[in-house]
Design a protein around this motif. Sequence first.
Motif, mmCIF file in Angstrom:
data_model
loop_
_atom_site.group_PDB
_atom_site.id
_atom_site.type_symbol
_atom_site.label_atom_id
_atom_site.label_comp_id
_atom_site.label_asym_id
_atom_site.label_seq_id
_atom_site.Cartn_x
_atom_site.Cartn_y
_atom_site.Cartn_z
ATOM 1 N N LEU A 190 3.034 0.333 4.537
ATOM 2 C CA LEU A 190 4.371 -0.243 4.382
ATOM 3 C C LEU A 190 5.426 0.701 4.940
ATOM 4 O O LEU A 190 5.418 1.898 4.661
ATOM 5 C CB LEU A 190 4.658 -0.529 2.907
ATOM 6 N N SER A 191 6.323 0.139 5.734
ATOM 7 C CA SER A 191 7.372 0.973 6.333
ATOM 8 C C SER A 191 8.537 1.216 5.382
ATOM 9 O O SER A 191 9.219 2.246 5.463
ATOM 10 C CB SER A 191 7.878 0.320 7.622
ATOM 11 N N GLN A 192 8.792 0.271 4.461
ATOM 12 C CA GLN A 192 9.888 0.414 3.501
ATOM 13 C C GLN A 192 9.418 0.020 2.099
ATOM 14 O O GLN A 192 9.905 -0.935 1.509
ATOM 15 C CB GLN A 192 11.083 -0.444 3.916
ATOM 16 N N PRO A 193 8.474 0.763 1.528
ATOM 17 C CA PRO A 193 7.926 0.384 0.216
ATOM 18 C C PRO A 193 8.865 0.770 -0.932
ATOM 19 O O PRO A 193 9.815 1.540 -0.743
ATOM 20 C CB PRO A 193 6.640 1.203 0.157
ATOM 21 N N THR A 194 8.552 0.250 -2.109
ATOM 22 C CA THR A 194 9.269 0.670 -3.306
ATOM 23 C C THR A 194 8.762 2.047 -3.730
ATOM 24 O O THR A 194 7.735 2.527 -3.220
ATOM 25 C CB THR A 194 9.053 -0.327 -4.453
ATOM 26 N N SER A 195 9.457 2.666 -4.660
ATOM 27 C CA SER A 195 9.102 4.022 -5.097
ATOM 28 C C SER A 195 7.755 4.068 -5.797
ATOM 29 O O SER A 195 7.123 5.128 -5.893
ATOM 30 C CB SER A 195 10.181 4.571 -6.032
ATOM 31 N N SER A 196 7.271 2.912 -6.273
ATOM 32 C CA SER A 196 5.995 2.881 -6.991
ATOM 33 C C SER A 196 4.787 2.731 -6.063
ATOM 34 O O SER A 196 3.642 2.802 -6.521
ATOM 35 C CB SER A 196 5.991 1.729 -8.008
ATOM 36 N N TRP A 197 5.033 2.542 -4.772
ATOM 37 C CA TRP A 197 3.928 2.329 -3.818
ATOM 38 C C TRP A 197 3.152 3.625 -3.622
ATOM 39 O O TRP A 197 3.728 4.678 -3.363
ATOM 40 C CB TRP A 197 4.475 1.839 -2.488
ATOM 41 N N THR A 198 1.816 3.522 -3.731
ATOM 42 C CA THR A 198 0.971 4.716 -3.604
ATOM 43 C C THR A 198 0.110 4.712 -2.342
ATOM 44 O O THR A 198 -0.637 5.658 -2.101
ATOM 45 C CB THR A 198 0.044 4.843 -4.823
ATOM 46 N N GLY A 199 0.208 3.662 -1.557
ATOM 47 C CA GLY A 199 -0.600 3.571 -0.343
ATOM 48 C C GLY A 199 0.083 4.214 0.851
ATOM 49 O O GLY A 199 1.045 4.976 0.709
ATOM 50 N N LEU A 200 -0.430 3.917 2.046
ATOM 51 C CA LEU A 200 0.163 4.448 3.267
ATOM 52 C C LEU A 200 1.592 3.953 3.419
ATOM 53 O O LEU A 200 1.908 2.805 3.084
ATOM 54 C CB LEU A 200 -0.660 4.008 4.486
ATOM 55 N N LYS A 201 2.452 4.792 3.937
ATOM 56 C CA LYS A 201 3.848 4.398 4.090
ATOM 57 C C LYS A 201 4.432 5.028 5.351
ATOM 58 O O LYS A 201 3.907 5.999 5.891
ATOM 59 C CB LYS A 201 4.664 4.817 2.871
ATOM 60 N N GLY A 202 5.527 4.443 5.812
ATOM 61 C CA GLY A 202 6.170 4.936 7.022
ATOM 62 C C GLY A 202 5.666 4.217 8.257
ATOM 63 O O GLY A 202 4.859 3.290 8.191
ATOM 64 N N ARG A 203 6.120 4.658 9.393
ATOM 65 C CA ARG A 203 5.743 4.036 10.655
ATOM 66 C C ARG A 203 4.292 4.353 11.006
ATOM 67 O O ARG A 203 3.814 5.474 10.774
ATOM 68 C CB ARG A 203 6.660 4.564 11.766
#
Length: 367
Positions: A190-203
């Motif tokens: 996810l490029s714009q996840p919520t603060s609770s997201w624990t998976g891959l994030k960003g571009r």
Amino acid sequence: MFNLFKKKKEEKHRGDQYLSLKVREIVKETSDTVSVFFEQPEPFLEYKPGQYLTVILDLGGKEVRRSYSLCTSPFVDPHPGISVKRVEGGLVSNYFNDQLRPGKTIEIMKPLGHFTTDFHSKNKRHFVMIAGGSGITPIMGIAKSALINEPESKVTILYCSRSEDQIIFKNQLEKLQDQYASRFRVVHNLSQPTSSWTGLKGRLDSNKVKDTLTNILASDTNPLYFVCGPEGMMETAIQALESMGMPKELILKESFFTDIDAKEATLKASGKLSPELTREIEVIVNGESHRFEVPAGKTILEAGLDLDVDMPYSCQSGLCTSCRGKLISGKVDMIEDAGLSESEIAEGYILCCSSKPASSDIKIIIE
């Protein structure tokens, strides 16, 4: 009598390529994406998973065409369906999301596309799929087809979305993971996840692709790759796969957008295009010959449509292949050929929407 015969002949040819589908159900996938499922016509609509169909609408008194990938599997789903993500200012995508209702009949061009594969129960493969946003649409049909047809094969999807609530087919993906726990896996980024997201994030970058796939592919010897999504994401994914030593012929890609004007400007600046001259050409559409001039600067499709020649088309950007024809003689400058395979290009096929005459003896057959 002649005009009546000609009209019936045109309707027959049109019937070979076009048909009408009745909307059965509309499902809201996310705040800006709907899936539209159609009643099966008689005979059944034949298509391969991963292919697209072209919808033809009359909006504001003007005919508009758009191509959308089928999100369904002919081996699993009883009703064919497409998913449409809203595009800012998009005439058709906004109509589908806001105004379309069950019961509406829509004219379509029959399914086309090479973003697919054949299936066999004895195959033992690993379908590795990288999707971004609405690029998950054809991926879903292919994944479901692989799981049901090849019991020894596995499917892994690296899926990039903006946020949790923008994950298209979220519930379907979760159900597939439950149903095929040992054979199906989804890794979300996810490029714009919520603060609770624990998976891959960003571009998505090359390191994420490599890190995600290295362990997954460690014990596999027969992978097949499918990449579909925004242009930048696709370039990143394909470059990462190639840097990992993955053969080019095992990487299938489906583009939804290309800047054909920018590509033409680049080719022109490098001197790779012929001088733009008005040329007379011959185009044979379903056995009927049409001779007409293509004015300097116009594509073959543009010139034909200006003269009401019933040439098939959809995206008009060199991606969908609806306007594919075989060049029998002469030479053209094809600005964009992304929709064609290397073998098709070698056989002389061109895309009329992105081709301009480069000689005076051009003859094209469109079937």
